[in-house]
Design an enzyme around this catalytic site. Structure first.
Site, short mmCIF file in Angstrom:
data_model
loop_
_atom_site.label_atom_id
_atom_site.label_comp_id
_atom_site.label_asym_id
_atom_site.label_seq_id
_atom_site.Cartn_x
_atom_site.Cartn_y
_atom_site.Cartn_z
NE ARG A 1 35.04 -27.39 12.13
CZ ARG A 1 34.19 -26.59 12.77
NH1 ARG A 1 32.90 -26.89 12.82
NH2 ARG A 1 34.63 -25.52 13.39
CG HIS B 1 35.82 -24.42 9.38
ND1 HIS B 1 35.20 -25.56 8.91
CD2 HIS B 1 34.89 -23.79 10.15
CE1 HIS B 1 33.96 -25.61 9.37
NE2 HIS B 1 33.75 -24.56 10.14
CB CYS B 2 40.70 -28.14 8.85
SG CYS B 2 40.17 -27.96 7.14
CB THR B 3 42.86 -26.34 13.31
OG1 THR B 3 42.44 -24.96 13.40
CG2 THR B 3 43.79 -26.52 12.12
#
Length: 356
Positions: A107, A347-349
């Site tokens: 992300r 979401h960060c990945t």
């Protein structure tokens, strides 16, 4: 100097005008619009994650990737010497792409994809390790790699930010945390107006709702995607930490007050839905860095991929809220405790590439 200002001055010298007159308009789509694929990075390493946490973090990445692959294509960057390991975890469900990596947070390292008239492009926001907090020599090249693999133009800028620091509704409104984008460790000398002008061109933004965030408490300096997300234009899902002993308690309460009084680019008041953090998590990976919140979900084609933390009441409440906010999409909750122990979430990945 931002992209628009630099191009405007250069254009004036060359007699071609600024970016607003170059015939190109870019817009960052809402995450819920159709995707061509999801990009991920199999980039966890023992040097960053530690040998105890590393194997489970890799398995959690594989779980995220294979879950999303049920709904849309997934392409995952993998170090060449870890191809066999990645394949053993994801099999044929995920496309594996050789690349050198420092970490797994696609992300933030990946390009932010935008749409123009009939074409897509990819914005390279100059990943700098969240303000030089972590090595990033390889990750600084990931945005360029994604643009090349996607076969789209790479848009360059002087602005430094990460994809996790910006949330858009696809209709000209964004939510951004000051603690991240206005931090001197990214953009010294930049003012809100400078950022707004730059993002008006690069992402098609007409209004930014600035939240204070909180700097210095995590490596990101308070990314937006752990505080507020658009479910649709005019509807914001906000995270709230009810624990008065948590450093996020006061800031999430303040964010709620600000969002309830905000309007979007079209003058509409926002409807605010709240996702409360769990009261407890499974003890195996629990730590001060554990990112225990439901707000870091990912919207893909036909589904919402969200975490569960073993708090039965909070897990079910989050699922029910997401089911109500995303009708027609399957809500899939998965255990990502090792990723959360590393300070991030689903979401960060991930990074979505919108459909053409």
């Amino acid at each position: 100097m931002g992209f628009r200002r630099f191009a405007g001055e250069l254009g004036a010298l060359l007699g071609v005008g600024d970016n607003e007159d170059d015939g190109r308009r870019w817009s960052m789509p809402d995450e819920g619009e159709p995707h061509a694929r999801t990009w991920m990075a199999f980039g966890a390493s023992a040097g960053v994650w530690g040998r105890e946490l590393l194997p489970q973090a890799q398995r959690d990445l594989a779980t995220i990737a294979t879950t999303i692959s049920r709904f849309e294509p997934v392409s995952m960057l993998v170090r060449p010497d870890e191809m066999d390991l990645a394949y053993s975890l994801v099999g044929h469900a995920v496309e594996l792409v050789p690349a050198q990596l420092d970490d797994l947070w696609m992300r933030d390292t990946g390009a932010v994809f935008v749409r123009g008239e009939g074409v897509n492009a990819a914005v390279d926001f100059n990943f700098n390790g969240w303000g030089d907090k972590q090595k990033h020599r390889h990750d600084a090249r990931v945005a360029e790699l994604l643009a090349d693999r996607a076969g789209v133009e790479r848009l360059q800028t002087d602005l430094v930010l990460e994809g996790g620091g910006i949330e858009v509704d696809g209709q000209g409104t964004a939510i951004i945390t000051e603690s991240c984008v206005l931090n001197r460790n990214r953009n010294p000398g930049w003012k809100k107006r400078d950022v707004e002008e730059e993002l008006a061109y690069l992402l098609g933004l007409e209004k930014i709702i600035w939240l204070p965030g909180i700097a210095g408490m995590d490596i990101t300096d308070g990314h937006t995607d752990f505080y507020a997300r658009f479910a649709e234009p005019g509807v914001v899902v906000a995270g709230y930490d009810p624990d008065p002993k948590s450093f996020d308690h006061k800031v999430t309460r303040r964010h709620l007050d600000m969002l309830r009084g905000a309007t979007d680019a079209h003058g509409r008041s926002l409807r605010i839905e709240v996702l409360e953090a769990p009261a407890e998590v499974r003890p195996r990976f629990e730590s001060d860095d554990f990112a225990a919140g439901y707000i870091n979900f990912y919207v893909c084609n036909g589904a919402v991929i969200a975490p569960e933390f073993g708090d039965w009441n909070a897990d079910r409440a989050a699922e029910a809220t997401l089911r109500r906010l995303f009708p027609g999409r399957e809500i899939v909750q998965i255990n990502i405790d090792a990723i959360a122990a590393g300070g991030g979430g689903i979401h960060c990945t991930t990074q979505q590439e919108p459909a053409p």
